[in-house]
Design a protein around this motif. Sequence first.
Motif, PDB file in Angstrom:
ATOM      1  N   LEU A  63       0.828  -1.205   0.000  1.00 11.56           N
ATOM      2  CA  LEU A  63       0.000   0.000   0.000  1.00 11.56           C
ATOM      3  C   LEU A  63       0.866   1.259   0.000  1.00 11.56           C
ATOM      4  CD1 LEU A  63      -2.827  -1.069   2.461  1.00 11.56           C
ATOM      5  CD2 LEU A  63      -3.005  -0.776  -0.026  1.00 11.56           C
ATOM      6  N   ALA A  64       1.974   1.208   0.731  1.00 11.73           N
ATOM      7  CA  ALA A  64       2.896   2.351   0.720  1.00 11.73           C
ATOM      8  C   ALA A  64       3.445   2.583  -0.680  1.00 11.73           C
ATOM      9  CB  ALA A  64       4.028   2.115   1.721  1.00 11.73           C
ATOM     10  N   LEU A  65       3.868   1.504  -1.334  1.00 13.64           N
ATOM     11  CA  LEU A  65       4.411   1.630  -2.691  1.00 13.64           C
ATOM     12  C   LEU A  65       3.334   2.089  -3.674  1.00 13.64           C
ATOM     13  CD1 LEU A  65       6.866   1.413  -4.495  1.00 13.64           C
ATOM     14  CD2 LEU A  65       6.311  -1.006  -4.831  1.00 13.64           C
ATOM     15  N   GLN A  66       2.085   1.696  -3.447  1.00 12.81           N
ATOM     16  CA  GLN A  66       0.999   2.122  -4.334  1.00 12.81           C
ATOM     17  C   GLN A  66       0.889   3.647  -4.376  1.00 12.81           C
ATOM     18  OE1 GLN A  66      -0.908  -0.002  -6.353  1.00 12.81           O
ATOM     19  NE2 GLN A  66      -1.354   1.973  -7.292  1.00 12.81           N
ATOM     20  N   THR A  67       1.192   4.301  -3.268  1.00 12.33           N
ATOM     21  CA  THR A  67       1.175   5.766  -3.230  1.00 12.33           C
ATOM     22  C   THR A  67       2.172   6.334  -4.235  1.00 12.33           C
ATOM     23  OG1 THR A  67       0.454   5.761  -0.931  1.00 12.33           O
ATOM     24  CG2 THR A  67       1.506   7.778  -1.728  1.00 12.33           C
ATOM     25  N   VAL A  68       3.335   5.708  -4.353  1.00 10.89           N
ATOM     26  CA  VAL A  68       4.347   6.147  -5.315  1.00 10.89           C
ATOM     27  C   VAL A  68       3.875   5.853  -6.740  1.00 10.89           C
ATOM     28  CG1 VAL A  68       6.734   5.855  -6.099  1.00 10.89           C
ATOM     29  CG2 VAL A  68       6.213   5.825  -3.649  1.00 10.89           C
ATOM     30  N   ILE A  69       3.335   4.669  -6.944  1.00 12.89           N
ATOM     31  CA  ILE A  69       2.849   4.302  -8.282  1.00 12.89           C
ATOM     32  C   ILE A  69       1.765   5.268  -8.731  1.00 12.89           C
ATOM     33  CG2 ILE A  69       1.632   2.519  -9.611  1.00 12.89           C
ATOM     34  CD1 ILE A  69       3.101   0.450  -7.787  1.00 12.89           C
ATOM     35  N   ASP A  70       0.859   5.615  -7.849  1.00 14.64           N
ATOM     36  CA  ASP A  70      -0.191   6.584  -8.196  1.00 14.64           C
ATOM     37  C   ASP A  70       0.417   7.937  -8.549  1.00 14.64           C
ATOM     38  OD1 ASP A  70      -2.054   4.591  -7.727  1.00 14.64           O
ATOM     39  OD2 ASP A  70      -2.684   5.388  -5.779  1.00 14.64           O
ATOM     40  N   TRP A  71       1.424   8.372  -7.789  1.00 15.52           N
ATOM     41  CA  TRP A  71       2.100   9.640  -8.090  1.00 15.52           C
ATOM     42  C   TRP A  71       2.767   9.582  -9.466  1.00 15.52           C
ATOM     43  CZ3 TRP A  71       7.577  10.447  -8.244  1.00 15.52           C
ATOM     44  CH2 TRP A  71       7.940  11.780  -8.479  1.00 15.52           C
ATOM     45  N   LEU A  72       3.237   8.402  -9.840  1.00 20.64           N
ATOM     46  CA  LEU A  72       3.861   8.222 -11.157  1.00 20.64           C
ATOM     47  C   LEU A  72       2.830   8.078 -12.273  1.00 20.64           C
ATOM     48  CD1 LEU A  72       6.692   5.712 -10.192  1.00 20.64           C
ATOM     49  CD2 LEU A  72       6.991   8.105 -10.881  1.00 20.64           C
ATOM     50  N   GLY A  73       1.572   8.273 -11.954  1.00 24.78           N
ATOM     51  CA  GLY A  73       0.527   8.138 -12.963  1.00 24.78           C
ATOM     52  C   GLY A  73       0.259   6.689 -13.335  1.00 24.78           C
ATOM     53  N   GLY A  74       0.611   5.771 -12.443  1.00 22.37           N
ATOM     54  CA  GLY A  74       0.369   4.355 -12.693  1.00 22.37           C
ATOM     55  C   GLY A  74       1.512   3.637 -13.386  1.00 22.37           C
ATOM     56  N   ASP A  75       2.593   4.348 -13.674  1.00 22.03           N
ATOM     57  CA  ASP A  75       3.716   3.755 -14.409  1.00 22.03           C
ATOM     58  C   ASP A  75       4.701   3.079 -13.459  1.00 22.03           C
ATOM     59  OD1 ASP A  75       5.689   3.020 -16.159  1.00 22.03           O
ATOM     60  OD2 ASP A  75       6.213   5.067 -16.784  1.00 22.03           O
ATOM     61  N   SER A  76       4.405   1.856 -13.066  1.00 19.92           N
ATOM     62  CA  SER A  76       5.263   1.134 -12.124  1.00 19.92           C
ATOM     63  C   SER A  76       6.599   0.716 -12.736  1.00 19.92           C
ATOM     64  CB  SER A  76       4.539  -0.094 -11.573  1.00 19.92           C
ATOM     65  OG  SER A  76       4.229  -0.988 -12.622  1.00 19.92           O
ATOM     66  N   THR A  77       6.741   0.811 -14.055  1.00 18.56           N
ATOM     67  CA  THR A  77       8.003   0.428 -14.697  1.00 18.56           C
ATOM     68  C   THR A  77       9.127   1.405 -14.346  1.00 18.56           C
ATOM     69  OG1 THR A  77       7.551   1.671 -16.742  1.00 18.56           O
ATOM     70  CG2 THR A  77       6.779  -0.629 -16.632  1.00 18.56           C
ATOM     71  N   ARG A  78       8.788   2.569 -13.800  1.00 16.95           N
ATOM     72  CA  ARG A  78       9.812   3.551 -13.428  1.00 16.95           C
ATOM     73  C   ARG A  78      10.432   3.267 -12.063  1.00 16.95           C
ATOM     74  NH1 ARG A  78       7.213   9.175 -14.220  1.00 16.95           N
ATOM     75  NH2 ARG A  78       9.157   9.788 -13.233  1.00 16.95           N
TER      76      ARG A  78
END
Length: 137
Positions: A63-78
């Motif tokens: 859930l913590a990491l999801q906050t970062v993914i959301d900030w990245l616009g959903g681009d978890s590849t970054r």
Amino acid sequence: MTQAQTLAKGDILAEDTHLITRESLVRYAGAAGDFNSIHYSDQAAKDAGLPGVLAHGMLTGALALQTVIDWLGGDSTRIRSYETRFTRPVVVDASAGAKVVVTAKVGKVEDDSIRVDLVVKCDDTTVLGKTQATVAR
């Protein structure tokens, strides 16, 4: 995030509140294959000397990491790396659940990456320590 955006250490990137319910625990257990009874049984948690049913540590970390993914616009590849330490349990009340609050701040800015430092709390208690994600710019 575009290259034109200027970020500085300490800038808040995102703040999220995640509600973990007993249903969340059941769903996560099914997905992860972690059916330890301390994650769903009040009696098992009590017998183990715990303060109550606990959220899976990996669920809290995700859930913590999801906050970062959301900030990245959903681009978890970054996401280049992610680390955390489990410091305190998240007790999930049968009726109220548990609210996990995540604050993502800029920890370090480099030419090709940003280190995002995450503060993860439940009931004003930090539950994850040294939680950091490094993301490509």
